[in-house]
Design a protein around this motif. Structure first.
Motif, PDB file in Angstrom:
ATOM      1  N   PRO A 198       0.829  -1.218   0.000  1.00  0.00           N
ATOM      2  CA  PRO A 198       0.000   0.000   0.000  1.00  0.00           C
ATOM      3  C   PRO A 198       0.856   1.259   0.000  1.00  0.00           C
ATOM      4  O   PRO A 198       2.002   1.247   0.449  1.00  0.00           O
ATOM      5  N   GLN A 202      -2.198   7.090   0.361  1.00  0.00           N
ATOM      6  CA  GLN A 202      -3.547   6.547   0.224  1.00  0.00           C
ATOM      7  C   GLN A 202      -4.055   5.886   1.495  1.00  0.00           C
ATOM      8  O   GLN A 202      -5.256   5.790   1.709  1.00  0.00           O
ATOM      9  N   HIS A 203      -3.131   5.426   2.350  1.00  0.00           N
ATOM     10  CA  HIS A 203      -3.537   4.643   3.528  1.00  0.00           C
ATOM     11  C   HIS A 203      -2.842   5.147   4.793  1.00  0.00           C
ATOM     12  O   HIS A 203      -2.057   4.431   5.422  1.00  0.00           O
TER      13      HIS A 203
END
Length: 503
Positions: A198, A202-203
């Protein structure tokens, strides 16, 4: 003399020469360079640390020689490491901070510190952070990587390829990824995003520490890194275990080579960000993660010293403890180092930091410990790590080949405390140049603006459009610019610096 008698005489003389050389090699000390990352002059107890204890380093200093004016060659990591191992200033090879997939920047054909020690009969090993590049083009992380520590003189290597904040997050042992599943190959990319682990931007919910915009790549072990990575799941390191893994490998190298002279370059990752302390060291300081990993680093030093003692090697081992560049509080990860530093002064009384031309950028905590030869004390000699090559060559009676170690000078007596003679001139590389002469410090003018990424780290790199001159004896914190008052000294130092730069 009859022919048979002449032959016997020649054979006897040859055997005596070989025996003498073997004896000399056997008597040479083991050499251990403990190279810490981003540790400031004031970050150890003997130099005034507040809020963290460093008992193992302090013991080395108490029983050895503590230097007050010893320098790395640059205020950033890759250039300092290059200079340490080659005896050449990094600007000669345009060496800068490297990405995690950069090619090897040390020419395999040039002389290096480990190659010189190999010639003297040493077994050589590097354990820890490398950050000098690997290979000569795009790296295939799934095979043996040609061009690396072996080609520059190390018999054994166990590496973090670049830094902890860059992919790939795997160890290399003798230039092969440790624990790699061939059915899960590694792909690494800098610049182009690739699907895999990931992405931090975004995370953010996956992160142990939040980061600046430059560390928003692959999230591995809850840490968002620079760059993107896919595969190699079984080979990934766990940040909290890195000090234990590296220290174990260092001590194993010592054990495996206890019967012959060895050189160990132990390049710790601490205290570089991301600062992720093992649970054993969490809250071991009052300064949060940065202080905790200082304590963790000190433990690693103690473990190596203990390993040498167990093998009966400490008496005749030359330990050089130092750092690659000055301290930095905010370098990409939000661990509240600036907020929690309290009264502690990472650079001591000196101005500047990592990335800076001011003194704290290169004036390093430096301790030399060798019970057989070094008497306890303090040295004010002006020294540079670039000189370790020529100095150690002198110690082990090795000549330096023409064209090698072009900037290195022999100050072995000073490193051992037998002389207080230091450099007449000392170069400090940064994003400009600092230059030392006796008590004077000159910083070259620079008309380019400070890059945003440096501004965001709360660093003053020393960029000024006018020359800067400081009297460090009277003004060690570099507060009062005396350039306009002493134009003749500025001119002399500019001329000397120009000569070095144009060599």
């Amino acid at each position: 003399m009859k022919l048979s008698a002449l032959i016997k005489s020649i054979v006897f003389s040859t055997l005596c020469c070989i025996a003498f050389q073997a004896c000399a090699q056997h008597n040479n000390p083991n050499i251990v360079i403990i190279y810490v990352d981003d540790l400031g002059y004031g970050d150890i107890g003997v130099n005034g640390a507040i809020g963290v204890e460093t008992p193992h380093i302090d013991t080395l200093a108490k029983n050895g020689l503590n230097f007050t004016d010893a320098h790395c060659s640059a205020s950033t990591c890759t250039p300092s490491r290059y200079s340490l191992l080659t005896g050449s200033y990094a600007f000669r090879n345009k060496a800068e901070i490297l990405e995690g997939d950069a090619p090897l920047i040390i020419n395999p054909n040039m002389g290096t510190l480990p190659k010189m020690l190999q010639k003297a009969g040493y077994k050589t090993g590097v354990v820890g952070k490398w950050h000098l590049g690997l290979g000569k083009g795009k790296i295939n992380w799934n095979e043996y990587i040609p061009l690396g520590p072996k080609e520059v003189g190390f018999d054994y290597s166990f590496l973090i390829p670049a830094t902890g904040d860059r992919v790939p997050c795997v160890f290399l042992e003798n230039q092969k990824v440790v624990g790699l599943d061939p059915n899960d190959p590694i792909t690494v990319s800098y610049g182009t995003r690739i699907e895999g682990y990931p992405w931090g931007f975004q995370h953010p919910e996956l992160l142990k520490q939040h980061t600046d915009p430059y560390h928003q790549g692959s999230v591995i072990n809850g840490i968002s890194r620079i760059g993107y990575m896919k595969g190699g799941k079984e080979a990934l390191w766990v940040d909290e275990n890195i000090p234990y893994v590296l220290t174990d490998k260092a001590n194993t190298f010592i054990s495996n080579n206890k019967d012959n002279p060895f050189f160990l370059y132990f390049a710790l990752h601490d205290i570089h960000q991301p600062r992720i302390a093992n649970i054993k060291f969490v809250e071991s300081s009052t300064m949060g993660p940065r202080g905790d990993v200082i304590a963790q680093m000190d433990w690693c030093v103690g473990q190596v010293k203990e390993a040498l003692e167990k093998q009966g090697l400490l008496e005749n081992t030359l330990i050089i403890f130092t750092s690659d560049n000055g301290p930095i509080l905010d370098d990409g990860y939000i661990d509240y180092a600036r907020e929690l530093v309290g009264d502690h002064k990472p650079g001591g009384i000196y101005r500047g930091s990592k990335y800076s031309a001011y003194e704290a950028g290169t004036r390093m905590p430096t301790v030399v410990h060798w019970p057989k030869e070094v008497k306890p004390g303090t040295s004010n000699a002006l020294l540079s790590q670039v000189d370790l090559y020529a100095s150690l060559a002198s110690l082990v009676n090795q000549n330096i080949e023409k064209g090698d170690a072009v900037d290195s000078q022999n100050f072995m007596d000073s490193w051992l405390g037998k002389s207080d003679k230091g450099r007449k001139y000392l170069l400090e590389e940064s994003y400009t140049f600092g230059f030392r002469m006796d008590n004077w410090k000159y910083i070259t003018p620079k008309d380019k603006p400070v890059p945003n990424w440096i501004v965001e780290k709360f660093v003053d790199p020393g960029f000024r459009t006018e020359p800067q001159l400081y009297n460090l004896y009277e003004d060690p914190s570099e507060v009062k610019n005396l350039a306009s008052e002493y134009p003749e000294i500025v001119a002399k130092m500019e001329a000397e610096l120009k000569e070095i730069l144009e060599q």
